[in-house]
Design an enzyme around this catalytic site. Structure first.
Site, PDB file in Angstrom:
ATOM      1  N   CYS A 107       7.526   5.219   5.912  1.00  0.00           N
ATOM      2  CA  CYS A 107       6.443   4.316   6.293  1.00  0.00           C
ATOM      3  C   CYS A 107       6.500   3.806   7.734  1.00  0.00           C
ATOM      4  O   CYS A 107       5.590   4.048   8.525  1.00  0.00           O
ATOM      5  CB  CYS A 107       6.433   3.138   5.329  1.00  0.00           C
ATOM      6  N   ASP A 109      -1.115   4.820   1.253  1.00  0.00           N
ATOM      7  CA  ASP A 109       0.347   4.812   1.324  1.00  0.00           C
ATOM      8  C   ASP A 109       0.928   5.872   0.383  1.00  0.00           C
ATOM      9  O   ASP A 109       0.627   5.884  -0.819  1.00  0.00           O
ATOM     10  CB  ASP A 109       0.859   3.426   0.931  1.00  0.00           C
ATOM     11  N   ASP A 110       1.761   6.761   0.933  1.00  0.00           N
ATOM     12  CA  ASP A 110       2.446   7.805   0.143  1.00  0.00           C
ATOM     13  C   ASP A 110       1.480   8.828  -0.445  1.00  0.00           C
ATOM     14  O   ASP A 110       1.756   9.423  -1.492  1.00  0.00           O
ATOM     15  CB  ASP A 110       3.261   7.194  -1.001  1.00  0.00           C
ATOM     16  N   ASP A 162      -0.134   7.971   5.372  1.00  0.00           N
ATOM     17  CA  ASP A 162       0.951   7.820   6.348  1.00  0.00           C
ATOM     18  C   ASP A 162       1.987   8.939   6.271  1.00  0.00           C
ATOM     19  O   ASP A 162       2.688   9.205   7.245  1.00  0.00           O
ATOM     20  CB  ASP A 162       1.608   6.438   6.248  1.00  0.00           C
ATOM     21  N   HIS A 163       2.119   9.595   5.153  1.00  0.00           N
ATOM     22  CA  HIS A 163       2.999  10.770   5.012  1.00  0.00           C
ATOM     23  C   HIS A 163       2.767  11.368   3.641  1.00  0.00           C
ATOM     24  O   HIS A 163       2.042  10.800   2.803  1.00  0.00           O
ATOM     25  CB  HIS A 163       4.475  10.403   5.187  1.00  0.00           C
ATOM     26  N   HIS A 215       4.016  -1.599   9.094  1.00  0.00           N
ATOM     27  CA  HIS A 215       4.968  -1.686   7.993  1.00  0.00           C
ATOM     28  C   HIS A 215       5.148  -3.138   7.570  1.00  0.00           C
ATOM     29  O   HIS A 215       5.101  -4.052   8.390  1.00  0.00           O
ATOM     30  CB  HIS A 215       6.315  -1.088   8.422  1.00  0.00           C
TER      31      HIS A 215
END
Length: 488
Positions: A71, A33-34, A317-318, A125
């Site tokens: 997200c 995540d992130d 995810d990004h 999410h």
């Protein structure tokens, strides 16, 4: 003799499905995540021995891009194989099934093909007021999915060790916990240690059947609160410097208020140099903490003798900003937010330990996984299989990757309830071009062009430079393939 042959033939028919099932390719699908591509195998100073080892088993994708840098839209897009525009989903607060009730998901599709599908941690999410993730996608209830980053306080027996992070913790709280926290606690004090432990347990439970095990780690997402031993891997003054300057000539709409990290815009405190350094330190500590948990799951896979029968996919995810461009966190169309890490390691990979410069998108993972597992392809997907690239690192399956983001950054939190402007962005092998379009009319209100052959950090918008006319025209044509002019 005839009777014996008949019996043996009948038994072989009964065994055939079991033999076929045993020969199937399992899937270990790991999310972070992130996480921007801040791993040792990408040339970063990040200490990530386990993910580096995974890259040595498979292929590392140097130019992988998410479809929207926040997200829910990113995860929903990847897990359905559909772009945000196809889903109509641009915000964190809407469950994709509210918009597309019958849509097929990657784990749901694998479940339909006879796989046992399990979810440990944050995959879909974590909607705080909706159903837990997507129950129809899984063979059993999800574990530690329905949670909140701001609730990730350390759980220990006995007295809690002191918080040795002191600078950023004075900037603001992150939910119920400090923004930065450095305590000498075991891995399982926080979410990701418990996710790894449960993933190891579930592997033991499903090891004798075809499985799709999705393991979603919560880090390095804020709060920056990895156990102390991961902070100790870094010397703060030796972390790479960053440039907080905005890109020259970039339009105001390209930026955002960094509210996730800095708090509401109306009463924000800009971080001091010391606070910025501590948050960056905490981010790197979170990466190493997450990497260690990946290592535990990989070790369990090896103990069960499953490495040579399991497809392993790791992705973020990004991307993320750590003060660059004056931004913190995500929600932009800049390269730092759009680009993500991606490692794909099929069993006995043909090109183990290689990397590719091919442009790929997260929407491509659904058809890639199904192709590598030899199951039927789902219909109507927006992505393409990356198997040609896995077979030849020099192959190309597309000439552009697309990302988008609305303004305001969180339109569902405004009285209007929908975007005012949509930023649509194309990444070619050499350029990034972005148009900001009025959401209602489609008219262009601003544009950006960054030449990555000379400006990898995207520090100068050259969209209005006469010498860039040909490059701009080429980028526009590629953008218009996905986002036709006059449309949002």
């Amino acid at each position: 003799m005839i009777f014996r042959a008949t019996v043996l033939g009948f038994l072989s028919l009964l065994a055939a499905p079991l033999l076929h099932a045993a020969a199937r390719t399992n899937v270990l699908f790991i999310m972070a995540d992130d996480l921007r591509p801040e791993l040792g195998c990408y040339g970063s100073v990040a200490v990530t021995p386990h993910l580096d080892a995974l890259a040595a088993r498979g292929m590392l994708f140097r130019h992988a891009y998410c479809q929207q840098a926040v997200c829910n839209p990113s995860r929903s897009s990847m897990l359905t194989g559909l772009r945000p525009d196809t889903l109509g989903l641009y915000v964190n607060g809407t469950h994709f099934r509210e918009l597309k009730p019958g849509v097929t998901t990657l784990p749901g599709w694998m479940k339909d093909q006879g796989y046992t599908t399990r979810c440990v941690g944050k995959i879909f999410h974590n909607w705080h007021t909706k159903e837990h993730g997507d129950p129809r996608s899984w063979s059993a209830p999800e574990f530690l999915h329905y949670a909140n980053h701001g609730d990730d306080a350390p759980q220990v027996s006995g007295e809690l060790p002191p918080n040795l992070a002191t600078l950023s913790s004075t900037l603001r709280q992150y939910g119920k916990v400090p923004l930065c926290e450095c305590r000498d606690v075991p891995d399982e004090a926080y979410y990701d240690g418990r996710v790894a432990a449960e993933a190891v347990r579930v592997l033991g439970e499903v090891k004798d059947q075809p499985f799709f095990l999705a393991v979603g780690f919560w880090k390095p997402h804020a709060p920056f609160n990895a156990p102390k031993k991961y902070w100790d891997l870094y010397q703060r003054d030796r972390l790479p410097p960053f440039d907080p300057a905005r890109p020259a000539a970039a339009p105001e709409i390209a930026f955002h208020a960094s509210t996730e990290i800095l708090g509401p815009a109306e009463n924000q405190k800009r971080p001091t140099a010391e606070q910025a350094a501590e948050m960056r330190h905490g981010y790197f500590a979170g990466i190493s903490y997450m990497d260690a948990q990946v290592g535990k799951v990989m070790a369990a896979l090896e103990r069960h003798g499953l490495l040579d029968s399991t497809l392993i996919v790791f992705w973020g995810d990004h991307g993320y900003h750590l003060g660059e461009h004056g931004l913190w966190a995500k929600t932009s169309n800049f390269e730092l937010d759009a680009r993500v890490p991606l490692i794909i390691a099929p069993p006995k990979a043909r090109h183990a330990g290689t990397s590719t410069e091919a442009l790929v998108e997260m929407v491509d993972l659904f058809p890639t996984v199904t192709a590598l597992c030899g199951v039927p392809q789902a219909s109507g997907l927006d992505g393409v299989s990356l198997v040609p690239v896995l077979n030849d690192p020099k192959a190309r399956v597309k000439d552009a990757a697309y990302t988008q983001f609305p303004r305001p950054a969180y339109p569902d939190r405004t009285p209007r309830g929908k975007p005012e402007v949509m930023g649509v962005s194309v990444r070619t092998p050499t350029l990034r071009y972005t148009e900001w379009r009025d959401y209602d009319t489609g008219s262009v209100v601003a544009d950006e062009l960054y030449d990555h052959t000379r400006d990898e950090a995207e520090m100068k918008n050259v969209a209005s430079s006469p010498q860039e006319t040909a490059a701009l025209q080429q980028a526009r044509q590629l953008l218009y393939r996905q986002f036709p002019p006059g449309k949002r």
